[in-house]
Design a protein around this motif. Structure first.
Motif, PDB file in Angstrom:
ATOM      1  N   LEU A 151      30.451  39.736  42.593  1.00  0.00           N
ATOM      2  CA  LEU A 151      29.888  39.910  41.253  1.00  0.00           C
ATOM      3  C   LEU A 151      28.995  41.143  41.187  1.00  0.00           C
ATOM      4  O   LEU A 151      29.030  41.890  40.200  1.00  0.00           O
ATOM      5  CB  LEU A 151      29.106  38.655  40.845  1.00  0.00           C
ATOM      6  CG  LEU A 151      29.975  37.417  40.613  1.00  0.00           C
ATOM      7  CD1 LEU A 151      29.120  36.161  40.589  1.00  0.00           C
ATOM      8  CD2 LEU A 151      30.793  37.568  39.329  1.00  0.00           C
ATOM      9  N   ARG A 152      28.215  41.369  42.242  1.00  0.00           N
ATOM     10  CA  ARG A 152      27.327  42.536  42.270  1.00  0.00           C
ATOM     11  C   ARG A 152      28.134  43.830  42.163  1.00  0.00           C
ATOM     12  O   ARG A 152      27.654  44.820  41.594  1.00  0.00           O
ATOM     13  CB  ARG A 152      26.519  42.514  43.574  1.00  0.00           C
ATOM     14  CG  ARG A 152      25.194  43.219  43.513  1.00  0.00           C
ATOM     15  CD  ARG A 152      24.370  43.054  44.790  1.00  0.00           C
ATOM     16  NE  ARG A 152      23.988  41.667  45.052  1.00  0.00           N
ATOM     17  CZ  ARG A 152      24.456  40.934  46.075  1.00  0.00           C
ATOM     18  NH1 ARG A 152      25.306  41.428  46.941  1.00  0.00           N
ATOM     19  NH2 ARG A 152      24.062  39.691  46.234  1.00  0.00           N
ATOM     20  N   SER A 153      29.357  43.821  42.653  1.00  0.00           N
ATOM     21  CA  SER A 153      30.179  45.039  42.637  1.00  0.00           C
ATOM     22  C   SER A 153      30.578  45.442  41.220  1.00  0.00           C
ATOM     23  O   SER A 153      30.968  46.581  40.985  1.00  0.00           O
ATOM     24  CB  SER A 153      31.419  44.862  43.511  1.00  0.00           C
ATOM     25  OG  SER A 153      32.324  43.963  42.906  1.00  0.00           O
ATOM     26  N   TYR A 154      30.459  44.537  40.243  1.00  0.00           N
ATOM     27  CA  TYR A 154      30.763  44.852  38.850  1.00  0.00           C
ATOM     28  C   TYR A 154      29.578  45.493  38.136  1.00  0.00           C
ATOM     29  O   TYR A 154      29.720  45.994  37.028  1.00  0.00           O
ATOM     30  CB  TYR A 154      31.165  43.589  38.076  1.00  0.00           C
ATOM     31  CG  TYR A 154      32.579  43.132  38.360  1.00  0.00           C
ATOM     32  CD1 TYR A 154      33.639  43.628  37.629  1.00  0.00           C
ATOM     33  CD2 TYR A 154      32.837  42.207  39.358  1.00  0.00           C
ATOM     34  CE1 TYR A 154      34.944  43.221  37.866  1.00  0.00           C
ATOM     35  CE2 TYR A 154      34.131  41.788  39.609  1.00  0.00           C
ATOM     36  CZ  TYR A 154      35.174  42.296  38.860  1.00  0.00           C
ATOM     37  OH  TYR A 154      36.454  41.871  39.127  1.00  0.00           O
ATOM     38  N   LEU A 155      28.406  45.433  38.743  1.00  0.00           N
ATOM     39  CA  LEU A 155      27.200  45.950  38.098  1.00  0.00           C
ATOM     40  C   LEU A 155      26.807  47.280  38.707  1.00  0.00           C
ATOM     41  O   LEU A 155      26.956  47.493  39.899  1.00  0.00           O
ATOM     42  CB  LEU A 155      26.050  44.953  38.278  1.00  0.00           C
ATOM     43  CG  LEU A 155      26.319  43.551  37.733  1.00  0.00           C
ATOM     44  CD1 LEU A 155      25.203  42.612  38.106  1.00  0.00           C
ATOM     45  CD2 LEU A 155      26.510  43.600  36.216  1.00  0.00           C
ATOM     46  N   LYS A 156      26.305  48.168  37.896  1.00  0.00           N
ATOM     47  CA  LYS A 156      25.897  49.490  38.373  1.00  0.00           C
ATOM     48  C   LYS A 156      24.401  49.585  38.430  1.00  0.00           C
ATOM     49  O   LYS A 156      23.671  49.011  37.739  1.00  0.00           O
ATOM     50  CB  LYS A 156      26.459  50.584  37.484  1.00  0.00           C
ATOM     51  CG  LYS A 156      27.959  50.662  37.558  1.00  0.00           C
ATOM     52  CD  LYS A 156      28.435  51.778  36.667  1.00  0.00           C
ATOM     53  CE  LYS A 156      29.967  51.808  36.722  1.00  0.00           C
ATOM     54  NZ  LYS A 156      30.534  52.855  35.980  1.00  0.00           N
TER      55      LYS A 156
END
Length: 156
Positions: A151-156
């Motif tokens: 999920l963190r990989s979708y956030l910048k």
């Protein structure tokens, strides 16, 4: 018939409460993830729709494992929504179909579960003398760490 597994009744009760609180968190996260699966609106709709489906499917397996662990140590697993809402550390939150809001909410919930499980592993093993449940919780911790990373990989 009570479980005679070498752990005192007092200790298994304490561990059962920890596990039932985790079960409540998982159930709230499952419902939230399923809601997001149904209501996502995004240019990445299909990807997120499938991601959420994979997540809630895996959460269902985790939920079953937690409930069975409670039974293995001789206690009953909570099973009512009202009880989950009393025990959970998570918030249901408002409805949203926004991709970033959904992902951030799910990430926050996974990280809340991670912190809670991490705080309980040592207590379950050292204080309550339940190595089996501590090992089980370590497995749950690893699952949530992986999902948080995704999920963190979708956030910048």
């Amino acid at each position: 018939m009570k479980a005679n597994i070498g752990i005192s009744e007092k200790n298994t009760q304490a561990v059962a409460l920890i596990l039932n609180q985790l079960l409540a968190d998982e159930q709230v996260l499952f419902a939230k993830t399923r809601n997001y699966h149904w209501n996502i609106e995004s240019p990445s709709f299909m990807e997120l729709h499938k991601l959420y489906e994979r997540l809630y499917t895996e959460l269902a397996e985790t939920i079953d494992g937690i409930a069975e662990r409670v039974r293995k140590i001789g206690h009953y697993a909570e099973g009512r929504l009202a009880d989950y809402l009393k025990l959970t550390n998570l918030q249901e939150g408002e409805y949203t179909n926004d991709q970033l809001t959904q992902i951030k909410n799910l990430l926050d919930d996974h990280e809340t579960i991670i912190r809670g499980v991490r705080a309980n592993i040592e207590k379950v093993e050292d204080e309550y003398k339940d190595t089996g449940s501590a090992d089980f919780l370590t497995g749950v911790l690893k699952e949530h760490e992986e999902w948080a990373w995704f999920l963190r990989s979708y956030l910048k």
